[in-house]
Design a protein around this motif. Structure first.
Motif, PDB file in Angstrom:
ATOM      1  N   THR A   1      59.460  18.995  34.536  1.00 57.60           N
ATOM      2  CA  THR A   1      60.125  18.622  33.281  1.00 57.60           C
ATOM      3  C   THR A   1      59.391  19.146  32.053  1.00 57.60           C
ATOM      4  O   THR A   1      60.002  19.676  31.120  1.00 57.60           O
ATOM      5  CB  THR A   1      60.267  17.096  33.192  1.00 57.60           C
ATOM      6  OG1 THR A   1      61.108  16.647  34.253  1.00 57.60           O
ATOM      7  CG2 THR A   1      60.874  16.674  31.861  1.00 57.60           C
ATOM      8  N   TYR A   2      58.070  19.005  32.020  1.00 56.58           N
ATOM      9  CA  TYR A   2      57.293  19.390  30.837  1.00 56.58           C
ATOM     10  C   TYR A   2      55.964  19.933  31.318  1.00 56.58           C
ATOM     11  O   TYR A   2      55.084  19.177  31.722  1.00 56.58           O
ATOM     12  CB  TYR A   2      57.088  18.179  29.924  1.00 56.58           C
ATOM     13  CG  TYR A   2      56.421  18.473  28.595  1.00 56.58           C
ATOM     14  CD1 TYR A   2      57.148  18.967  27.520  1.00 56.58           C
ATOM     15  CD2 TYR A   2      55.064  18.231  28.413  1.00 56.58           C
ATOM     16  CE1 TYR A   2      56.547  19.220  26.296  1.00 56.58           C
ATOM     17  CE2 TYR A   2      54.451  18.478  27.194  1.00 56.58           C
ATOM     18  CZ  TYR A   2      55.195  18.972  26.133  1.00 56.58           C
ATOM     19  OH  TYR A   2      54.596  19.218  24.925  1.00 56.58           O
ATOM     20  N   GLN A   3      55.811  21.226  31.297  1.00 52.52           N
ATOM     21  CA  GLN A   3      54.616  21.871  31.835  1.00 52.52           C
ATOM     22  C   GLN A   3      53.634  22.171  30.711  1.00 52.52           C
ATOM     23  O   GLN A   3      53.871  23.054  29.882  1.00 52.52           O
ATOM     24  CB  GLN A   3      54.994  23.147  32.582  1.00 52.52           C
ATOM     25  CG  GLN A   3      55.863  22.882  33.801  1.00 52.52           C
ATOM     26  CD  GLN A   3      56.299  24.152  34.515  1.00 52.52           C
ATOM     27  OE1 GLN A   3      56.574  25.164  33.878  1.00 52.52           O
ATOM     28  NE2 GLN A   3      56.337  24.102  35.832  1.00 52.52           N
ATOM     29  N   HIS A   4      52.560  21.421  30.699  1.00 51.50           N
ATOM     30  CA  HIS A   4      51.571  21.574  29.641  1.00 51.50           C
ATOM     31  C   HIS A   4      50.160  21.657  30.210  1.00 51.50           C
ATOM     32  O   HIS A   4      49.386  22.525  29.865  1.00 51.50           O
ATOM     33  CB  HIS A   4      51.684  20.425  28.640  1.00 51.50           C
ATOM     34  CG  HIS A   4      50.819  20.595  27.432  1.00 51.50           C
ATOM     35  ND1 HIS A   4      50.496  19.550  26.590  1.00 51.50           N
ATOM     36  CD2 HIS A   4      50.188  21.684  26.922  1.00 51.50           C
ATOM     37  CE1 HIS A   4      49.733  19.999  25.611  1.00 51.50           C
ATOM     38  NE2 HIS A   4      49.520  21.289  25.783  1.00 51.50           N
ATOM     39  N   GLY A   5      49.813  20.741  31.105  1.00 52.95           N
ATOM     40  CA  GLY A   5      48.512  20.803  31.767  1.00 52.95           C
ATOM     41  C   GLY A   5      47.358  20.348  30.917  1.00 52.95           C
ATOM     42  O   GLY A   5      46.229  20.811  31.099  1.00 52.95           O
ATOM     43  N   VAL A   6      47.593  19.415  30.001  1.00 53.95           N
ATOM     44  CA  VAL A   6      46.519  18.965  29.123  1.00 53.95           C
ATOM     45  C   VAL A   6      45.394  18.276  29.900  1.00 53.95           C
ATOM     46  O   VAL A   6      44.228  18.297  29.497  1.00 53.95           O
ATOM     47  CB  VAL A   6      47.078  18.032  28.022  1.00 53.95           C
ATOM     48  CG1 VAL A   6      47.539  16.703  28.596  1.00 53.95           C
ATOM     49  CG2 VAL A   6      46.050  17.809  26.928  1.00 53.95           C
ATOM     50  N   LEU A   7      45.727  17.691  31.068  1.00 54.21           N
ATOM     51  CA  LEU A   7      44.717  16.990  31.867  1.00 54.21           C
ATOM     52  C   LEU A   7      44.173  17.854  32.997  1.00 54.21           C
ATOM     53  O   LEU A   7      43.499  17.345  33.887  1.00 54.21           O
ATOM     54  CB  LEU A   7      45.294  15.694  32.452  1.00 54.21           C
ATOM     55  CG  LEU A   7      45.812  14.663  31.462  1.00 54.21           C
ATOM     56  CD1 LEU A   7      46.151  13.372  32.184  1.00 54.21           C
ATOM     57  CD2 LEU A   7      44.805  14.398  30.368  1.00 54.21           C
TER      58      LEU A   7
END
Length: 410
Positions: free
Chosen positions: A203-209
């Motif tokens: 849904t929302y690919q960011h990878g902040v973690l």
């Protein structure tokens, strides 16, 4: 050796003259509490770990002893700076230990849940999920179990005979989830379990973690059976871009606070209530731009956040007005999360202060009741990677394996 070479118990003063970082906030008169801060002399001390070694995880016990897992997999308890005691060997630092109700829970070297209770070690066949967290209850431990296929379950673990067994499970949950105990209508002592669930990598690919796995839902589960007590919160096109939630007290109980992203927008802070056994968003902030994140925290029963902690580091205070969270900027250059790490909130709170790292994680400020961040005029030798606190002190684990403490009891 590293710890013998360095002089420990380094003392420094809290540099307070002209120490208001909030250039964007309108100056106000000093409050009585703020004046009291200026009259105090605070100490930051490095623990003597010459007998303990390089620290990899830290935790606090009920009686404010410090627990440390070192790089040799040893579990140490420090009731007094010059009297460390080794409790066990063969530990893993993949999860932080948890200590409460005269019990200590941790992962052994193979990753399996282990419990020390009444001086006896109880073992289990439950493999803990890396980077998750445990929650200690009077008669059980709530933890996240990892399975061979990579999925994760929330489990309730109890001592049965000489072993620890899973007596209830909920599946699936976020692999690095960190459960909290909340009572929406009263004291959290008898609360149930809130947990982020239903991993979502599309849904929302960011990878902040550090990964591409977010949570599609938040659950409210009965603490004994781990069965749902309310309809979960799920919003089409949005995910919880975090691995835990915060608890925000109010006059009649508690709310949950989370971070949601998606639908072409970046992170927004949401306040969640249990209304007629249905988790619902009752207030939310203006979303940041897409792929911009923020990490909320609670201090003095008030809601704050660090917006874009990897870029700008804007510290804001949120105030609920109807179904909106309006923000007041308190300053920039702060960060309570390092990009790619699973510790989503490095702010730690005391009954009188919140301790907020700066960008770079080698300096900290104290946030007071009157919303004035006061910097401590000292640079730590290595970045902060984990924080814990109680009503007496705040404790910092640094990347170099040292542990520092600031006494806030004055």
């Amino acid at each position: 050796m590293y710890y013998n070479a360095r002089q420990i118990l380094t003392t420094f003063a809290l540099a307070l003259l002209g120490a208001n970082l909030c250039a964007c906030a309108k100056p106000t008169e000093q409050t009585t509490q703020h004046q009291a801060v200026r009259e105090n002399f605070y100490e930051l001390t490095e623990l003597d770990l010459s007998k303990v070694g390089f620290a990899k995880q830290i935790a606090l016990t009920d009686n404010t002893d410090i627990l440390i897992i070192n790089d040799k997999g040893e579990l140490w308890q420090i009731p007094h700076p010059d009297r460390p005691a080794k409790l066990a060997e063969g530990m893993s630092d993949m999860v932080a230990p948890v200590a409460k109700f005269d019990k200590i829970a941790f992962a052994n070297k193979d990753g399996y849940f282990t419990l020390i209770q009444n001086g006896q070690i109880h073992r289990s066949t439950v493999r803990l999920s890396p980077h998750s967290a445990m929650l200690m209850l009077p008669f059980a431990t709530i933890a996240v179990e990892i399975h061979d296929d990579g999925t994760a379950s929330l489990v309730r673990l109890e001592v049965v005979g000489d072993e620890v067994r899973a007596v209830a499970r909920f599946h699936p949950v976020l692999p690095d989830a960190r459960p909290v105990q909340i009572n929406f209508t009263g004291d959290n002592t008898n609360g149930h379990i809130a947990i982020l669930s239903h991993p979502d990598s599309t849904t929302y690919q960011h990878g902040v973690l550090g990964d591409d796995i977010e949570a599609g839902q938040i659950q409210f589960l009965e603490r004994h059976s781990l069965t749902p007590l309310a309809k979960p919160l799920a919003v089409k096109g949005l995910v919880f871009e975090a691995n835990t939630v915060q608890i925000l007290p109010h006059q009649h109980g508690n709310h949950l606070v989370g971070t949601m992203s998606g639908n072409g927008q970046g992170a927004k802070v949401v306040v969640i209530d249990n209304i007629d056994n249905h988790l619902k968003i009752i207030a939310q902030s203006t979303p940041l731009p897409q792929h911009r994140w923020q990490s909320p925290f609670v201090f003095d029963d008030k809601l704050y956040a660090v917006q874009m902690p990897h870029l700008v580091g804007r510290l804001v205070k949120y105030t609920q007005m109807g179904d909106k969270l309006t923000e007041t900027a308190l300053g920039e250059g702060y960060s309570n999360h390092a990009i790619g790490r699973f510790e989503t909130n490095l702010v730690t709170s005391h009954q009188g202060f919140a301790i907020i790292p700066h960008k770079g994680y080698r300096n900290v400020s104290l946030l007071t009741f009157d919303n004035k961040p006061i910097p401590i005029d000292k640079t730590l030798p290595s970045p902060i990677v984990h924080t814990v606190s109680n009503d007496v002190f705040g404790c910092f684990l640094l990347a170099d394996g040292s542990v520092w403490k600031i006494d806030l009891s004055k």
